[in-house]
Design an enzyme around this catalytic site. Structure first.
Site, PDB file in Angstrom:
ATOM      1  N   ASN A  69       1.067  14.432   7.417  1.00 53.34           N
ATOM      2  CA  ASN A  69       2.406  14.750   7.359  1.00 53.34           C
ATOM      3  C   ASN A  69       3.259  14.382   6.379  1.00 53.34           C
ATOM      4  O   ASN A  69       3.208  13.127   5.560  1.00 53.34           O
ATOM      5  CB  ASN A  69       3.052  13.985   9.180  1.00 53.34           C
ATOM      6  CG  ASN A  69       2.376  12.576   7.930  1.00 53.34           C
ATOM      7  OD1 ASN A  69       1.688  11.829   8.727  1.00 53.34           O
ATOM      8  ND2 ASN A  69       3.540  11.385   8.258  1.00 53.34           N
ATOM      9  N   ASP A  75      -0.219  16.568  10.804  1.00 54.41           N
ATOM     10  CA  ASP A  75      -1.339  15.794   9.488  1.00 54.41           C
ATOM     11  C   ASP A  75      -1.552  17.982   9.557  1.00 54.41           C
ATOM     12  O   ASP A  75      -2.570  17.944  10.076  1.00 54.41           O
ATOM     13  CB  ASP A  75      -1.614  15.193   9.723  1.00 54.41           C
ATOM     14  CG  ASP A  75      -1.353  14.030   9.508  1.00 54.41           C
ATOM     15  OD1 ASP A  75      -0.087  13.672  10.236  1.00 54.41           O
ATOM     16  OD2 ASP A  75      -1.793  13.138   9.608  1.00 54.41           O
ATOM     17  N   ASP A 129       4.175  15.369  12.748  1.00 56.76           N
ATOM     18  CA  ASP A 129       3.065  14.999  12.518  1.00 56.76           C
ATOM     19  C   ASP A 129       1.879  15.352  12.619  1.00 56.76           C
ATOM     20  O   ASP A 129       0.939  15.340  13.187  1.00 56.76           O
ATOM     21  CB  ASP A 129       3.022  13.884  13.454  1.00 56.76           C
ATOM     22  CG  ASP A 129       1.982  12.503  12.795  1.00 56.76           C
ATOM     23  OD1 ASP A 129       1.882  12.689  11.764  1.00 56.76           O
ATOM     24  OD2 ASP A 129       1.469  12.259  13.862  1.00 56.76           O
ATOM     25  N   SER A 135      -5.186   6.836   3.416  1.00 50.22           N
ATOM     26  CA  SER A 135      -4.185   6.969   4.293  1.00 50.22           C
ATOM     27  C   SER A 135      -3.351   6.411   4.534  1.00 50.22           C
ATOM     28  O   SER A 135      -3.544   4.690   3.405  1.00 50.22           O
ATOM     29  CB  SER A 135      -4.966   5.994   5.611  1.00 50.22           C
ATOM     30  OG  SER A 135      -6.761   6.767   5.641  1.00 50.22           O
ATOM     31  N   GLY A 136      -2.627   6.151   4.822  1.00 52.14           N
ATOM     32  CA  GLY A 136      -1.286   5.563   5.336  1.00 52.14           C
ATOM     33  C   GLY A 136       0.574   6.285   5.719  1.00 52.14           C
ATOM     34  O   GLY A 136       1.200   6.568   5.154  1.00 52.14           O
ATOM     35  N   GLY A 137       0.344   7.537   6.608  1.00 52.24           N
ATOM     36  CA  GLY A 137       1.465   8.910   6.271  1.00 52.24           C
ATOM     37  C   GLY A 137       1.984   7.742   6.868  1.00 52.24           C
ATOM     38  O   GLY A 137       3.195   8.365   6.831  1.00 52.24           O
ATOM     39  N   GLU A 138       1.956   7.349   8.168  1.00 54.07           N
ATOM     40  CA  GLU A 138       3.280   6.333   9.027  1.00 54.07           C
ATOM     41  C   GLU A 138       3.716   5.350   8.534  1.00 54.07           C
ATOM     42  O   GLU A 138       4.878   4.973   8.387  1.00 54.07           O
ATOM     43  CB  GLU A 138       2.253   5.439  10.104  1.00 54.07           C
ATOM     44  CG  GLU A 138       1.697   7.255  10.828  1.00 54.07           C
ATOM     45  CD  GLU A 138       1.137   8.501  10.640  1.00 54.07           C
ATOM     46  OE1 GLU A 138       0.624   8.219  10.336  1.00 54.07           O
ATOM     47  OE2 GLU A 138       1.359   9.351  10.683  1.00 54.07           O
TER      48      GLU A 138
HETATM   49 CA    CA Z   1      -0.084  11.650  10.257  1.00 54.09          CA
END
Ligand code: CA
Ligand code: CA
Length: 580
Positions: free
Chosen positions: A276, A320, A318, A191-194
């Site tokens: 995203n 995703d 966003d 995780s960590g797309g932001e």
């Molecule tokens: Ca996202």
């Protein structure tokens, strides 16, 4: 040793406390969906159908379904409980918020042991301190943590057998997905797309935690394979550098694999969704930005991308593409279904990724006018948030209303597929957002969005809707609406039932064919996790983790206000038929 003697004495694979496992094998995991005495994978079968062949609980007798036990995760730490438990040899393994894992006697609810991972200050989970479940292999139970580590515990003692760091939490990496086992390898996403991480899939030896291969899901990054001594060699670039990304943006391109994946032994492929592209401001990265917002099919044997299908090229909302890709048989073909966050349901050939069919599964979609013959969105440029560099002061682009909201037509809550009805059961949400873009530049460990937003309701009567969808026609066969957004997953059974939970706290069941609600029970806190079922000593059990939280209360804007009366919690609930 002791257990195997008991098993020999009773002359079968059963002993006190339930079936005995000599150790979970790859073969056990590959046939998980057809063996209702255990649950060995996220998805109740690595294909992710969440369908059980159990039929002891039916539409007729479900009125007699009553609690068998409830178990508290304890502590002051509650928040969202999004976990799917596993069942091995009469033991339940369930993860909980704040990177905890509990082993419970599946029949009595008695605690066997618990493990609490020590989390550092400064972790950066975007969307609550959740965890979605563990994997089991041999005598191990393995789960990922909010500080982007993997921990393998002994199933009997709860002792740590190995621990490996996936990546740097200070750079925004975290991990919330359930790992899966495919061809004897442990596959994990990140995780960590932001935060501008680089999404990838890692394959490890589940016995030791050592890396076998890594496959980045941002085009331009090198994949690697590792020998037994840990020496790393190049295993080919994912795609072609700078083909779909301008300048250096691919170096912090997101496409996080935060939902994890599914695996189909019939195709030998693991299917991971990529999130995203980073940042959210799409005007900074003209191009398709592969493999963001895509399903990526990886040949498990080689660690190479066999095919990909991009749902939202150059995403600006966003959307995703992380939703689960669930494989199924239809008309002599092996297909896969995916209810994407962007509001469209896609049916693809599971071997080749060829687009077979696509249709909306939510009622309001503004960002695209539809899909073309290849499944590509037909964009409506007026409905993309405006370019801030074209605004008067250069600081805020034109605000647009977009539906679905960035929390999606569907989010992390997994759907189910019944081979009996031929329907997918999709937990969908109807909502929109005001969204705008702002200038942004990458800074390690800082949010990397370049966007602002407010989520809006689009219907006064409901947000959530459990929908039975026929993938052959695209028709919604029935729906059950819900005031709050649905955030838990779905289970379906040979008994002709569909189970799902609501943020209002009800675990519910409906007739899988007709959509008639036939049972509900209030667990006292919101449900944001997928239900399970298994059989033990001749009885069918239903279980679900309970505890309100997840992304909605954190990011939900006007919707968060609508659900702010809901209470947190942290417990496991199990049900069985009352014997009169
Ligand atoms: Ca996202
Ligand atoms: Ca099984």
């Amino acid at each position: 040793m002791k257990k195997s003697i008991i098993a020999a004495l009773v002359g079968a694979s059963f002993a006190i406390g339930g079936p005995v496992h000599a150790g979970v094998t790859t073969a056990d995991i590959e046939k998980d969906a057809t063996t209702p005495g255990d649950i060995l994978s996220w998805g109740m079968g690595t294909e992710g159908q969440r369908y059980s062949p159990l039929s002891k609980i039916t539409t007729k007798n479900i009125k007699d379904l009553v609690p068998a036990w409830s178990f508290s995760f304890g502590g002051e730490k509650q928040r969202g409980q999004e976990s799917q438990p596993l069942i091995v040899g009469g033991k339940m393994f369930v993860t909980a918020s704040y990177s905890r894992l509990f082993a419970i006697d599946a029949k009595t609810g008695a605690e066997l042991w618990q493990y609490e991972h020590r989390l550092p200050d400064g972790i950066m989970p975007c969307c609550d301190v959740v965890n979605r479940g563990a994997a089991v292999f041999d005598n191990l139970v393995i789960f990922s943590t909010l500080d982007a580590q993997l921990v393998a515990l002994d199933q009997d003692s709860g002792k740590v057998v190995w621990k490996e760091k996936s990546d740097d939490y200070a750079a925004g990496y975290s991990s919330t997905a359930a790992p899966i086992i495919a061809k004897g390898l442990l596959l994990t996403g990140l995780s960590g797309g932001e935060f501008g991480v680089v999404g990838r899939v890692d394959a490890r030896d589940p016995k030791t935690g050592k890396l076998v291969w890594t496959r980045p899901t941002v085009e331009g990054h090198m994949g690697y394979k590792f020998d037994a001594a840990g020496n790393k060699t190049e295993n080919g670039i994912s795609g072609t550098a700078n083909k779909t990304w301008p300048g250096d943006l691919w170096k912090t391109g997101g496409a996080a694999t935060w939902m994890g994946g599914s695996y189909d032994p019939k195709t030998g492929l693991a299917y991971f969704g990529a999130g995203n592209p980073s940042p959210w401001n799409s005007h900074l990265r003209p191009g398709d930005n592969l493999y963001s917002c895509s399903t990526v099919a990886i040949d498990v044997a080689t660690g190479q991308i066999k095919w990909y299908f991009q749902n939202t090229p150059n995403d600006g909302w966003d959307y995703d593409g992380t939703n689960e890709f669930v494989t199924f048989d239809s008309g002599g073909k092996r297909l896969g279904g995916k209810a994407d966050r962007n509001g469209f349901f896609y049916v693809l050939d599971a071997n080749t990724g060829k687009f077979e069919k696509g249709f909306p599964f939510v009622k309001k979609i503004t960002w695209a006018k539809g899909l073309d013959k290849d499944g590509k969105p037909i964009y409506d440029p007026a409905n993309r948030p405006g370019d801030p560099s074209k605004s008067a002061d250069g600081k805020k682009g034109e605000v647009v209303f977009a539906a679905p909201s960035f929390l999606g037509g569907k989010n992390q809550m997994p759907m189910a597929y019944s081979p009996d009805t031929g329907y997918f059961y999709v937990p969908a949400n109807e909502w929109g957002m005001e969204i705008w873009n702002e200038p942004v530049s990458y800074k390690k460990g800082a949010a990397y969005l370049g966007a602002g937003f407010t989520i809006k309701t689009v219907d006064d009567k409901y947000i959530g809707a459990l929908r039975a969808i026929d993938p052959k026609t695209g028709k919604i066969e029935w729906e059950i609406t819900n005031n709050a957004p649905l955030w838990g997953g779905v289970l379906t059974t040979k008994g002709g039932l569909v189970f799902w939970g609501t943020p209002e706290g009800f675990l519910k069941a409906a007739d899988a064919k007709t959509g008639k609600e036939v049972w509900s029970f209030n667990v006292g806190t919101g449900i944001v996790a997928p239900p399970i079922t298994w059989e033990q000593d001749g009885e069918q059990y239903i279980g679900v983790a309970a505890g309100w939280g997840g992304a909605v209360p954190l990011w939900g804007g006007d919707v968060a206000k609508r659900v702010n009366m809901l209470n947190q919690g942290g417990s496991m609930w199990v049900f069985k038929l009352h014997k009169s």
